[in-house]
Design a protein around this motif. Structure first.
Motif, mmCIF file in Angstrom:
data_model
loop_
_atom_site.group_PDB
_atom_site.id
_atom_site.type_symbol
_atom_site.label_atom_id
_atom_site.label_comp_id
_atom_site.label_asym_id
_atom_site.label_seq_id
_atom_site.Cartn_x
_atom_site.Cartn_y
_atom_site.Cartn_z
ATOM 1 N N MET A 1 -17.695 -17.575 -11.033
ATOM 2 C CA MET A 1 -17.173 -18.538 -11.970
ATOM 3 C C MET A 1 -15.822 -18.999 -11.429
ATOM 4 N N ARG A 19 -16.301 -23.022 -14.691
ATOM 5 C CA ARG A 19 -17.458 -23.626 -14.030
ATOM 6 C C ARG A 19 -18.365 -22.515 -13.528
ATOM 7 N N ARG A 21 -21.699 -21.414 -11.450
ATOM 8 C CA ARG A 21 -22.562 -21.869 -10.363
ATOM 9 C C ARG A 21 -24.033 -21.624 -10.685
ATOM 10 N N PRO A 22 -24.935 -22.329 -10.013
ATOM 11 C CA PRO A 22 -26.374 -22.223 -10.312
ATOM 12 C C PRO A 22 -26.932 -20.799 -10.206
ATOM 13 N N HIS A 25 -26.577 -19.019 -13.798
ATOM 14 C CA HIS A 25 -27.087 -19.517 -15.075
ATOM 15 C C HIS A 25 -28.582 -19.797 -14.971
ATOM 16 N N ASN A 36 -30.562 -26.022 -8.733
ATOM 17 C CA ASN A 36 -29.550 -25.766 -7.706
ATOM 18 C C ASN A 36 -28.445 -26.819 -7.667
ATOM 19 N N PHE A 39 -24.195 -27.364 -12.218
ATOM 20 C CA PHE A 39 -23.078 -26.462 -12.460
ATOM 21 C C PHE A 39 -22.721 -26.611 -13.931
ATOM 22 N N THR A 41 -20.294 -26.206 -17.150
ATOM 23 C CA THR A 41 -18.877 -26.085 -17.466
ATOM 24 C C THR A 41 -18.724 -25.821 -18.959
ATOM 25 N N THR A 58 -20.701 -13.036 -13.250
ATOM 26 C CA THR A 58 -20.598 -14.330 -13.936
ATOM 27 C C THR A 58 -21.738 -14.495 -14.927
#
Length: 164
Positions: A1, A19, A21-22, A25, A36, A39, A41, A58
């Motif tokens: 993150m 933020r 990243r793929p 999440h 992919n 992102f 937020t 994360t």
């Protein structure tokens, strides 16, 4: 993150944007190419994000701890901990630290008072370390400082920080 500092919005206490990243999440997971490129937020408090979290850390914080959709939430400080509480037989295994809620930390510290060999290690979002242990009184070390306090003094301070 990743933390993007300097965010503010009138009426809200957030001071950053996080933020995700793929790899951390599950949004649009059914389509790998689109997933992919996404992102996520969300508004955040700067003390919630270190910027050096692994993808697994994360994912855990974003899914279980941060509650990003709740704009009325209070801050959930980034604190990795390792502990051993012989009295309650609770603790972490090995050197792998875990994210633990402030309520859980307060509970464990209350259980550790007066118990020899009980300890709690903490690391915050700036990677600063602290160790709290019982040895006839509370001994707290970190940031090149060592202090000792009685159980009552420690409990008063713990209550003032946790029960804000």
């Amino acid at each position: 993150m990743i933390v993007l500092s300097g965010f503010s919005s009138e009426g809200w206490g957030f001071d950053a944007v996080g933020r995700v990243r793929p790899q951390a999440h599950r949004f649009h997971a059914e389509g790998a190419e689109f997933h992919n490129a996404v992102f996520v937020t969300s508004s955040a408090y700067s003390e919630e994000i270190s910027g050096v979290e692994t993808a697994d850390q994360t994912a855990e914080r974003y899914k279980r701890i941060l509650r990003a959709a709740d704009l009325d939430r209070s801050a959930s400080p980034y604190v990795l901990s390792g502990f051993d509480s012989p009295k309650s037989d609770a603790g972490t295994i090995g050197d792998l630290p875990l994210f633990v809620s402030s309520d859980r930390l307060a509970h464990e510290l209350r259980e550790m008072g007066g118990v020899p060999d009980a300890y709690l290690k903490l690391r915050d979002q700036r990677s600063e370390n602290c160790r709290i242990e019982w040895s006839d009184q509370w001994r707290i070390s970190g940031r090149d400082r060592k202090i000792s306090v009685t159980a009552d003094e420690f409990q008063d301070r713990l209550d003032s920080v946790i029960d804000r």
